[in-house]
Design an enzyme around this catalytic site. Sequence first.
Site, short mmCIF file in Angstrom:
data_model
loop_
_atom_site.label_atom_id
_atom_site.label_comp_id
_atom_site.label_asym_id
_atom_site.label_seq_id
_atom_site.Cartn_x
_atom_site.Cartn_y
_atom_site.Cartn_z
N GLU A 162 -13.12 -8.55 5.13
CA GLU A 162 -13.66 -7.79 4.98
C GLU A 162 -13.82 -6.92 3.41
O GLU A 162 -15.56 -7.09 2.88
CB GLU A 162 -13.29 -6.23 5.17
CG GLU A 162 -14.41 -5.21 4.79
CD GLU A 162 -13.80 -3.76 4.48
OE1 GLU A 162 -14.68 -2.94 5.24
OE2 GLU A 162 -12.73 -3.19 5.12
N ILE A 191 -16.03 0.48 12.78
CA ILE A 191 -14.50 0.54 11.70
C ILE A 191 -13.80 1.89 11.47
O ILE A 191 -14.61 2.43 10.15
CB ILE A 191 -13.28 -0.45 11.41
CG1 ILE A 191 -12.18 -0.37 11.20
CG2 ILE A 191 -14.35 -1.30 9.46
CD1 ILE A 191 -11.11 -1.42 10.86
#
Length: 378
Positions: free
Chosen positions: A239, A122
């Site tokens: 996350e 990402i």
Amino acid sequence: MVLTDEQKSFISAVRAFCAKEAGTIEQRDALSDDRRAKDNVELTKKLAGMGWLGISLPEEYGGSGRGLVDELLFLEETERALLPIHGYSTAMTMGGYYLSFGTEEQKQQILPGIPRGMYGSIALSEPEAGSDLAASGCKAVRDGEHYVLNGQKTWISEAHLAEYMLVLVRTDSSGDKHRGLSMITVPTDLPGIEVRPINTMGAHIVNDVFFSDCRVPASGVVGGEGNAWSLLTQGLAVERLYIGAMSLGLAQRCFEDAISYLKQRQQFGRPIGSFQVLKHRAADMATELEAMRALLYDVAQMIDLGLVKDANRQASMVKLKATTLGRDIAIECMHMMGGAGYTRDFEMEFHLRTALAPPVYGGSSEIQRGIISKSLGL
């Protein structure tokens, strides 16, 4: 939190696997290219073969359909064992955006690869946009059925291994900087992508990524054009829990290694762990670890049970506390071990180098304090 019998058996199985594959310093050095790499592709594939990747992904996408608690148990245990599989958490972070915001076509494209050991990345940060992601300037200009990407991303984990990157891009520069951002899927085999490793004091994880007239299918936009800021505010919580679990696992490993040394090292005719000053330090660390574990799994369990709609505040607390604790325990354990803590024979110096980064990445501790204080109305 009380673990179920199934969860206890799962931890035992993971621990046995880790002991077999990475139970010695020599094994860990071989798996990590003498500590220069944080990912071992073959080992990741072995874990995929055990059915342990994608634990919290739905079964229809190849996952195990289990909860966040089980995912965090796995991440804590594998980090405690020092397995070089950092890319798994990165792929899961990427996958979470597709699971929550992607179309069914996008989910089918991305999610089934993660349980098979696929690497993903990402790409958010830029040289002038780290904590201030709204300042992102990597441009994506629409051209028919494609977007043309130009710009740079930096500090991108596992970009050198990823099959796909989920990239934050600016698709509109005409108005509010928060509203002109989009998230787009970028297959890494496309022309116009250059990945350069960033040399750090730790193992190779992060990279610079450059896009030069890279044509990306428009169908890869996740959550709709211009909606990235909304996705980010919702998607970063998990996350932070991943990072929290791994920081806790590393802190636990530091503690266990130090305790083992305190029991063996002799001075003045007895083990140094028998001296009150070290006994009390150990007691404090043991208490902090238990408190951290309770917070982490309490938040995860609330999410699994649907008791919280917005876990950003709690996730920031976990990330702040766990990464700070991991760093502090690594430093304290090195001090307790004296000169031995600085040698590679005992690995504590490697633990410390690893523990210094988590308070910075994934949203620095200062960013987490800002989120928490905002939730208090300050």
